[in-house]
Design a protein around this motif. Structure first.
Motif, PDB file in Angstrom:
ATOM      1  N   MET A  89       8.663  -4.406  17.022  1.00  0.00           N
ATOM      2  CA  MET A  89       8.994  -4.281  15.596  1.00  0.00           C
ATOM      3  C   MET A  89      10.503  -3.628  15.582  1.00  0.00           C
ATOM      4  O   MET A  89      10.773  -2.859  16.691  1.00  0.00           O
ATOM      5  CB  MET A  89       8.099  -3.392  14.736  1.00  0.00           C
ATOM      6  CG  MET A  89       6.799  -3.977  14.584  1.00  0.00           C
ATOM      7  SD  MET A  89       6.914  -5.575  13.653  1.00  0.00           S
ATOM      8  CE  MET A  89       7.051  -4.799  11.677  1.00  0.00           C
ATOM      9  N   PRO A  90      11.302  -3.935  14.754  1.00  0.00           N
ATOM     10  CA  PRO A  90      11.447  -4.574  13.401  1.00  0.00           C
ATOM     11  C   PRO A  90      11.480  -5.944  13.698  1.00  0.00           C
ATOM     12  O   PRO A  90      11.516  -6.990  12.684  1.00  0.00           O
ATOM     13  CB  PRO A  90      12.535  -4.169  12.763  1.00  0.00           C
ATOM     14  CG  PRO A  90      13.531  -3.763  13.947  1.00  0.00           C
ATOM     15  CD  PRO A  90      12.855  -3.306  14.970  1.00  0.00           C
ATOM     16  N   SER A 105       8.988  -1.490   8.732  1.00  0.00           N
ATOM     17  CA  SER A 105      10.203  -1.628   9.209  1.00  0.00           C
ATOM     18  C   SER A 105      11.246  -1.292   7.796  1.00  0.00           C
ATOM     19  O   SER A 105      10.827  -2.155   6.734  1.00  0.00           O
ATOM     20  CB  SER A 105      10.851  -2.795   9.669  1.00  0.00           C
ATOM     21  OG  SER A 105       9.928  -3.309  10.291  1.00  0.00           O
ATOM     22  N   LEU A 115      17.423  -2.226   9.828  1.00  0.00           N
ATOM     23  CA  LEU A 115      16.162  -2.003   9.757  1.00  0.00           C
ATOM     24  C   LEU A 115      15.782  -1.028  10.919  1.00  0.00           C
ATOM     25  O   LEU A 115      15.930  -1.315  12.048  1.00  0.00           O
ATOM     26  CB  LEU A 115      15.340  -3.266   9.996  1.00  0.00           C
ATOM     27  CG  LEU A 115      15.073  -4.215   8.817  1.00  0.00           C
ATOM     28  CD1 LEU A 115      14.435  -5.610   9.274  1.00  0.00           C
ATOM     29  CD2 LEU A 115      14.336  -3.436   7.585  1.00  0.00           C
ATOM     30  N   CYS A 123      12.116   1.386  12.293  1.00  0.00           N
ATOM     31  CA  CYS A 123      10.731   1.502  12.301  1.00  0.00           C
ATOM     32  C   CYS A 123      10.557   3.014  11.932  1.00  0.00           C
ATOM     33  O   CYS A 123      10.765   3.719  13.044  1.00  0.00           O
ATOM     34  CB  CYS A 123      10.289   0.939  13.559  1.00  0.00           C
ATOM     35  SG  CYS A 123      10.518  -0.721  13.743  1.00  0.00           S
ATOM     36  N   SER A 165      10.311  -1.883   2.111  1.00  0.00           N
ATOM     37  CA  SER A 165       9.497  -2.117   3.678  1.00  0.00           C
ATOM     38  C   SER A 165       9.038  -3.441   3.913  1.00  0.00           C
ATOM     39  O   SER A 165       8.556  -4.125   3.088  1.00  0.00           O
ATOM     40  CB  SER A 165       8.851  -0.883   3.787  1.00  0.00           C
ATOM     41  OG  SER A 165       7.485  -1.248   2.966  1.00  0.00           O
TER      42      SER A 165
END
Length: 514
Positions: free
Chosen positions: A347-348, A401, A476, A478, A512
């Motif tokens: 992620m993201p 994220s 973004l 996390c 998010s």
């Protein structure tokens, strides 16, 4: 590629060709040949650089341990049952952090005498006789010439009950971001204070790194602190109880104000890093008649840290990546367990990856739990698509994220004439993420006495205030709520090389993505 890495990759190659089994005879002859070859090379090349010599001194141990791991998985499982702790050494520049790290490795048998003799000679040539111990931790030439740590050094040692990873953080104020990345991976902090006349005062007063490091360590989740008063052997100190008590008396109120419970979470002890006194064994009464407490190794062994959840959703913030027969990422598992063959998400980017191999310290393992420093080989992603600050997480319950979140902040010390208001910009450090951020809106101010929100609308605040605000970042990132995953929900704000605020994530905004 240095010798150490070359041998490791050769080892991994041969392990895979033989389905993970190395024949003891082959491996031993290969090892002897390699060592012979290396010795010949070293005769030819007098100007071997320091890291190569260090690698040479460690090669034999590492090869043998790798053989043992492959041949006797039971032993490895046994080894893995020892608890694992990350220890970060923090404190003002020149307090002796690298020297203590080097001495720990020497006392626990991780460095041989030949290497030490070489470092002594090298330090003498630079007219820096007392720096030779620090050379074990400070491996690059720039660090040795200046005598200051720049990057976070890493090393491993063991006691009867625990496996430790030492993270040697830089003390110089220019390298605080590196110190933050070291402390964010640590369970325990060793705060090194120099007892020498004038040195403690310099580190402790305004602008000294002792204060900033303590505040950062608390924010970054270093829950237990060993305060070691170093350089007790110095002629200006000479193991003086008065000097030790004076330092303790000045530090306790400050540690309290930084949020440490001094009775439960902090322990003071006197040592000499250069001589190794009161480190592995207790200091002799003839040297220090008044000290009846434990030595450093005993104190480290006795520390209890809160357990992490091996059954929770997997979370591993990535601190580094490199190419080695595929993409390899490094980081510390904060929650959950990772097993060879697992499917995970990076992620993201939401990239699905497969775990090809897991390495814990230098050893290949089948699975690893929370709190371990890991290198994980992945398939399904290119190393160019990974950045430090990305998080490997479980597919079933991925990490959020966000580009905006609500946080509770404590303002420590703003730059001269600055006021903290909507539109304030700073650099956000949260686990391994470093991002520019902006305060979008101040929501409410918290009364420090009652811990309840104040009635009046807040437009700006000054030093010492506690506020709830909305924070926005450009890319973004996390993160998690502090209540769910403390390690992924606490952060610091810095501007122009100074820590201005510390905080925790209390809500993830509706924007998010999962």
């Amino acid at each position: 590629m240095d010798i150490e890495e070359e041998i490791r990759s050769l080892q991994l190659d041969s392990a895979e060709e033989n389905n993970g089994v190395i024949k003891a005879e082959d491996a031993k002859t290969e090892e002897v040949e390699k060592l012979d070859r290396m010795e010949e090379d070293s005769k030819d090349d007098v100007n071997l650089n320091s890291t190569e010599v260090q690698a040479e001194s460690k090669v034999k141990d590492k090869e043998v341990s790798a053989l043992v791991d492959v041949e006797t998985p039971d032993e490895m499982e046994e080894d893995n049952r020892k608890r694992h702790l990350n220890v970060v050494s923090i404190g003002h520049v020149d307090a002796g952090k690298s020297t203590i790290g080097g001495q720990i490795l020497l006392l626990s048998g991780q460095v041989d005498d030949r290497t030490i003799q070489k470092y002594e000679k090298e330090a003498k040539e630079k007219s820096r006789e007392s720096w030779y111990m620090a050379y074990i931790m400070d491996t690059n030439e720039e660090e040795r010439i200046k005598g200051i740590t720049v990057e976070v050094g890493r090393a491993h040692f063991e006691t009867e009950t625990t496996r430790f990873t030492i993270l040697d953080a830089p003390g110089h104020k220019s390298y605080v971001p590196n110190m933050i990345s070291g402390a964010s991976q640590a369970d325990i902090g060793i705060l090194v204070i120099a007892a020498r006349k004038g040195e403690f005062e310099t580190g402790y007063e305004r602008g000294g790194q002792t204060r900033e490091h303590v505040q950062l360590a608390k924010t970054l989740g270093v829950s237990k602190l060993l305060v070691v008063v170093n350089k007790m052997d110095d002629p200006t100190v000479n193991w003086s109880k008065e000097r030790y008590d004076e330092i303790e008396a000045k530090m306790i109120p400050f540690l309290r104000s930084s949020g440490y419970n001094v009775k439960k979470d902090v322990q003071f002890l006197p040592i000499s890093g250069l001589l190794g006194a009161n480190m592995k064994t207790r200091v002799e009464k003839s040297v220090c008649p008044w000290w009846n407490g434990p030595c450093l190794f005993e104190a480290l062994d006795a520390i209890e840290v809160p357990p992490r959840d091996p059954k929770g959703p997997f979370r591993m913030p990535i601190i580094d990546k490199f190419k080695d027969m595929g993409t390899v990422v490094m980081g510390r598992a904060e929650s959950g367990t990772v097993t060879e063959g697992d499917s995970l998400l990076v992620m993201p980017n939401k990239t699905r990856v497969k775990v090809v191999a897991v390495y814990c310290d230098e050893n290949k393992v089948r699975r690893a739990g929370p709190g371990e420093n890991l290198r994980v080989r992945l398939s399904g992603i290119d190393d160019e698509d990974i950045l430090a600050g990305f998080v490997m997480s479980s597919v079933a319950k991925p990490i959020a994220s966000v580009t905006e979140f609500v946080a509770q902040l404590q303002i420590l010390e703003l730059l001269d004439n600055a006021i903290f208001t909507a539109g304030y910009k700073a650099v956000l450090h949260i686990h391994s993420v470093v991002e520019e951020c902006e305060i979008v809106e101040l929501l409410k101010q918290i009364d420090p006495k009652t811990k309840k929100p104040m009635k009046k609308k807040v437009l700006f605040v000054k030093n010492g205030a506690v506020i709830v605000c909305r924070v926005q970042v450009n890319n973004l990132i996390c993160i998690e709520k502090f209540t769910d995953f403390p390690q992924l929900g606490r952060f610091t704000l810095r501007t122009e090389g100074k820590t201005v605020a510390v905080g925790k994530v209390i809500d993830l905004s509706s924007g998010s993505t999962f």
